[in-house]
Design a protein around this motif. Structure first.
Motif, PDB file in Angstrom:
ATOM      1  N   ILE A   1       0.866  -1.184   0.000  1.00  0.00           N
ATOM      2  CA  ILE A   1       0.000   0.000   0.000  1.00  0.00           C
ATOM      3  C   ILE A   1       0.897   1.228   0.000  1.00  0.00           C
ATOM      4  O   ILE A   1       1.889   1.275   0.735  1.00  0.00           O
TER       5      ILE A   1
ATOM      6  N   SER B   1      -4.757   2.864  -8.332  1.00  0.00           N
ATOM      7  CA  SER B   1      -4.712   4.010  -7.416  1.00  0.00           C
ATOM      8  C   SER B   1      -5.868   4.973  -7.635  1.00  0.00           C
ATOM      9  O   SER B   1      -6.493   4.994  -8.697  1.00  0.00           O
TER      10      SER B   1
ATOM     11  N   ILE C   1      -2.433   0.608  -4.533  1.00  0.00           N
ATOM     12  CA  ILE C   1      -1.961  -0.745  -4.238  1.00  0.00           C
ATOM     13  C   ILE C   1      -1.110  -1.193  -5.412  1.00  0.00           C
ATOM     14  O   ILE C   1      -1.524  -1.066  -6.567  1.00  0.00           O
TER      15      ILE C   1
ATOM     16  N   ILE D   1      -9.022   2.365   2.699  1.00  0.00           N
ATOM     17  CA  ILE D   1      -7.617   2.067   2.970  1.00  0.00           C
ATOM     18  C   ILE D   1      -6.885   3.330   3.400  1.00  0.00           C
ATOM     19  O   ILE D   1      -6.076   3.319   4.334  1.00  0.00           O
TER      20      ILE D   1
ATOM     21  N   TYR E   1      -5.623  -5.205   5.369  1.00  0.00           N
ATOM     22  CA  TYR E   1      -5.222  -4.807   4.028  1.00  0.00           C
ATOM     23  C   TYR E   1      -5.417  -5.948   3.024  1.00  0.00           C
ATOM     24  O   TYR E   1      -5.863  -5.719   1.900  1.00  0.00           O
TER      25      TYR E   1
ATOM     26  N   ILE F   1      -7.730  -5.745  -0.238  1.00  0.00           N
ATOM     27  CA  ILE F   1      -7.159  -5.982  -1.562  1.00  0.00           C
ATOM     28  C   ILE F   1      -7.978  -7.020  -2.316  1.00  0.00           C
ATOM     29  O   ILE F   1      -8.309  -6.846  -3.491  1.00  0.00           O
TER      30      ILE F   1
END
Length: 321
Positions: free
Chosen positions: A56, A80, A126, A171, A185, A189
């Motif tokens: 991240i 992103s 990410i 996030i 996370y 994801i």
């Protein structure tokens, strides 16, 4: 320090004047915080290696002067939510939306760019190494994820995918906690990837339907109505194709595009729904019900019923009584 972070620090981070500092209280000491030298700029860049294959990165930066960098970047896929300045660097687009969904793949090799002075460079993203989606995901989930780069690269700053934007914002606002942040996370994801793939499937399905001619569309809808009336009959795709005046392959492709399933599965679903009604609301035996809904062999009916519902017809009847 994570090897990937070390690699980037020796290249990009150092060239743009970012140096590591103790992570602030908003990040609970998790991850790696970097800030520019005050004479160069202001803001911060924070990165968190979720596992050896993805990380991240969140940054809010402004440089006082133009910054040029050139460094070796490993192959990496990035998703992103970023500012127009970042979109300009990534896609050379001038869209001025405050937040833009970006997806891009950087191949292994030398990359260089010049950042304009006094521009807000903001992003939460990410990044994945190819091994993550080419191997690791497929080890746990029954799907080939090698198409993920093609799906991701559709995000060029002009596409709105609410679920993806929402997850990236979650996030960005999350305060990591040692011992649980990896779980958080990783869950986010996976949720983001699932949402992105679902969006791609729906969008492709919609585009496919729009390209179907009116006469073919009408023929497939007539067939759908016909199947709803005759699902218990002995049917085969060849005869249905002749009825629709098209080839078997064309019929199969069009039917899947419009109904989202194959003709065979469509018929199975209709039969099982009728069987469920009979099991719950009639005194017919299971053998009689299998015959009513179109199965010659009771064993075939039982197999399909359990495949569709997860339980046997007998168990379903008990639960419905």
């Amino acid at each position: 320090m994570n090897l990937l972070v070390e690699h980037l620090f020796s290249g990009f981070f150092a060239q743009v004047g970012l140096t590591p500092v103790a992570s602030d209280k908003n990040k609970n000491g998790c991850g790696f915080m970097m800030v520019p030298t005050p004479s160069i700029g202001k803001g911060y860049l924070w990165t968190y290696p979720v596992n050896p294959f993805c990380s991240i990165t969140i940054y809010h930066l402004t440089f006082h002067e133009a910054i040029h960098y050139r460094y070796h970047h490993p192959a990496m896929l990035t998703i992103s939510l970023s500012s127009p300045t970042v979109a300009k660097v990534v896609n050379d687009t001038d869209c001025q939306m405050a937040e833009q969904l970006l997806g891009y793949f950087l191949p292994d090799g030398e990359h260089e760019c010049t950042l304009s002075p006094n521009c807000s460079i903001d992003s939460v993203g990410i990044s994945f190494l190819p091994e993550f989606y080419e191997k690791r995901l497929s080890e746990f989930y029954d799907r080939d994820f090698s198409d993920l780069p093609q799906i991701v690269e559709r995000m060029n700053g002009n596409i709105n995918i609410p679920i993806v934007s929402s997850i990236l914002k979650e996030i960005a606002s999350y305060t990591p906690i040692t011992g649980t942040s990896e779980l958080y996370y990783e869950a986010k994801i996976l949720e983001l990837i699932a949402g992105l793939i679902e969006w791609h499937i729906r969008d492709s399905h919609s585009t496919s339907i729009k390209s179907i001619g009116d006469s073919d569309m009408e023929a497939i809808h007539r067939l759908g109505h016909f199947l709803q009336q005759h699902y218990c009959d002995a049917l085969d795709v060849h005869s249905l194709a002749r009825m629709c005046l098209m080839s078997k392959s064309k019929l199969s492709d069009l039917f899947r595009s419009i109904y989202g399933t194959t003709i065979v599965e469509f018929i199975k679903d209709l039969r099982i729904e009728r069987a469920k009604d009979l099991l719950a609301n009639s005194s017919c035996t299971i053998k009689e019900i299998s015959s009513i809904v179109g199965y010659v062999q009771q064993s075939s009916f039982t197999y399909v019923f359990k495949q569709k519902t997860g339980i046997s017809p007998r168990e379903y009847r008990k639960l419905s009584s």
